[in-house]
Enzyme design. Structure first.
Site, PDB file in Angstrom:
ATOM      1  N   ASN A   9       0.769  -1.195   0.172  1.00 48.26           N
ATOM      2  CA  ASN A   9       0.060   0.002   0.037  1.00 48.26           C
ATOM      3  C   ASN A   9       0.780   1.249   0.002  1.00 48.26           C
ATOM      4  O   ASN A   9       1.515   1.533   0.854  1.00 48.26           O
ATOM      5  CB  ASN A   9      -0.760   0.010   1.322  1.00 48.26           C
ATOM      6  N   LYS A  11       0.209   4.302  -0.202  1.00 52.09           N
ATOM      7  CA  LYS A  11      -0.582   5.658   0.189  1.00 52.09           C
ATOM      8  C   LYS A  11      -0.104   6.587  -0.764  1.00 52.09           C
ATOM      9  O   LYS A  11      -0.123   6.475  -1.746  1.00 52.09           O
ATOM     10  CB  LYS A  11       0.149   5.816   1.744  1.00 52.09           C
ATOM     11  N   HIS A  94      -9.462   1.422   4.414  1.00 50.64           N
ATOM     12  CA  HIS A  94      -7.943   1.750   5.217  1.00 50.64           C
ATOM     13  C   HIS A  94      -8.254   2.396   6.484  1.00 50.64           C
ATOM     14  O   HIS A  94      -8.987   3.580   6.332  1.00 50.64           O
ATOM     15  CB  HIS A  94      -7.045   2.253   4.195  1.00 50.64           C
ATOM     16  N   GLU A  96      -6.672   5.000   7.562  1.00 48.74           N
ATOM     17  CA  GLU A  96      -6.305   6.293   7.292  1.00 48.74           C
ATOM     18  C   GLU A  96      -7.560   6.885   6.651  1.00 48.74           C
ATOM     19  O   GLU A  96      -7.861   8.189   6.853  1.00 48.74           O
ATOM     20  CB  GLU A  96      -5.017   6.345   6.373  1.00 48.74           C
ATOM     21  N   GLU A 164      -5.668  -4.791  10.267  1.00 50.06           N
ATOM     22  CA  GLU A 164      -4.681  -4.074  10.606  1.00 50.06           C
ATOM     23  C   GLU A 164      -4.713  -3.086  12.112  1.00 50.06           C
ATOM     24  O   GLU A 164      -5.803  -2.246  11.879  1.00 50.06           O
ATOM     25  CB  GLU A 164      -4.487  -2.961   9.627  1.00 50.06           C
ATOM     26  N   GLY A 170       2.416   2.189  10.726  1.00 47.13           N
ATOM     27  CA  GLY A 170       3.493   2.949  10.387  1.00 47.13           C
ATOM     28  C   GLY A 170       4.308   3.505  11.812  1.00 47.13           C
ATOM     29  O   GLY A 170       4.972   4.648  11.887  1.00 47.13           O
ATOM     30  N   SER A 210       3.394  -2.294  10.316  1.00 48.39           N
ATOM     31  CA  SER A 210       4.831  -2.464  10.518  1.00 48.39           C
ATOM     32  C   SER A 210       5.460  -3.922  10.166  1.00 48.39           C
ATOM     33  O   SER A 210       6.189  -4.176  10.767  1.00 48.39           O
ATOM     34  CB  SER A 210       5.080  -2.008  11.989  1.00 48.39           C
TER      35      SER A 210
HETATM   36  C1  PEP Z   1      -0.698   0.270   6.053  1.00 56.52           C
HETATM   37  O1  PEP Z   1      -0.689   1.248   5.880  1.00 56.52           O
HETATM   38  O2  PEP Z   1      -1.539  -0.864   5.584  1.00 56.52           O
HETATM   39  C2  PEP Z   1       0.449  -0.636   6.857  1.00 56.52           C
HETATM   40  C3  PEP Z   1       0.392  -1.698   7.144  1.00 56.52           C
HETATM   41  O3  PEP Z   1       1.372   0.443   6.996  1.00 56.52           O
HETATM   42  P1  PEP Z   1       2.846  -0.021   7.756  1.00 56.52           P
HETATM   43  O4  PEP Z   1       3.270  -1.142   6.957  1.00 56.52           O
HETATM   44  O5  PEP Z   1       3.778   1.209   7.211  1.00 56.52           O
HETATM   45  O6  PEP Z   1       2.533   0.027   9.033  1.00 56.52           O
END
Ligand code: PEP
Length: 248
Positions: A9, A11, A94, A96, A164, A170, A210
């Site tokens: 992803n 973003k 998502h 965000e 998630e 992040g 992460s």
């Molecule tokens: C995401 O935004 O879906 C995500 C898992 O981000 P990160 O891997 O940076 O934590």
């Protein structure tokens, strides 16, 4: 057997030019990989990435899809537009989008219905915030997100769920493999109870938060974890490839 799926992803990162550079670096690194590999990229990168991945095993994804066919919806991108480019996967809901752009379980459901109607494969994100986790509300939150987000859905063949935990996105904090496996196990049992054993058995559920080359192997070894949705580590070819090639 559920085929593992690793999806990036991106973003709001990478211009079209930078996107092509990343794909060119990535292609040889994942050429022999076993999992399904998807890159979900900004709308403005889709055409360029579509050309860049041609002939490789990388599949094209977008980061959202409108819930309407067309019309007065400034800033939205329709399923038909995505299909014409050759998009196969779309991320929906998502955290965000939920946090900054007012996405709700109802709008997630509408986007999901629209994606399925247009043969796009949805990666639907669910997950609890740190506050919800600390108040022991993880299961309650996931139950609501899933029952409302998937309301009216019967065919899960093309659906992927990404669990998630918002506190792990992040932040560098990863859920422990056991913890992620347990929570995804809960999601699977909820799916079993609501949609039946066959759906629960074949539905792919990713972990996201992460994930990196150093923890991918341990997470992917878990019984309930069928892949990863990768944010930060998807922006560097060697890191993303390190996750895709988690088996070594
Ligand atoms: C995401 O935004 O879906 C995500 C898992 O981000 P990160 O891997 O940076 O934590």
């Amino acid at each position: 057997m559920r085929k593992p799926i690793i999806a990036g992803n991106w973003k709001m990162n990478k211009t079209a030019k930078q996107a092509v550079e990343l794909i060119e670096e990535l292609k040889p690194l994942i050429a022999k990989s076993k999992p399904e590999v998807v890159v979900c990229v900004p709308y403005t990168d889709l055409w360029a990435v579509k050309d860049a991945i041609a002939g490789s095993k990388i599949k094209l994804g977008a980061e959202n899809v409108a819930w309407a066919d067309n019309g007065a919806f400034t800033g939205e991108i329709s399923a038909e537009m995505l299909k014409e480019i050759g998009v196969e996967y779309v991320i929906i809901g998502h955290s965000e989008r939920r946090q900054y752009f007012g996405e709700t379980d109802q709008s997630v459901n509408m986007r999901l219905v629209q994606a399925l109607k247009n043969d796009l494969k949805p990666i639907v994100c669910v997950g609890e915030t740190l506050q919800e986790r600390e108040k022991n509300k993880t299961k309650k939150v996931l139950k609501k997100q899933i029952l409302e987000g998937f309301k009216g859905i019967e065919d899960f063949t093309n659906i992927v769920i990404a669990y998630e935990p918002v506190w792990a996105i992040g932040t560098g904090k990863t859920a422990t493999a056991e913890d992620a496996n347990k929570t995804i196990g809960y999601i699977r049992s909820l799916v079993r109870k609501t949609w039946g054993a066959e759906v629960a058995k074949s539905l792919r559920i990713q972990y996201g938060g992460s994930m990196k080359p150093t923890n991918a192997k341990e997470l992917m070894a878990m019984r309930n974890i069928d892949g990863g949705l990768i944010g930060g580590a998807a922006l560097k070819a060697t890191d993303f490839a390190g996750i895709v090639n988690y088996k070594g």
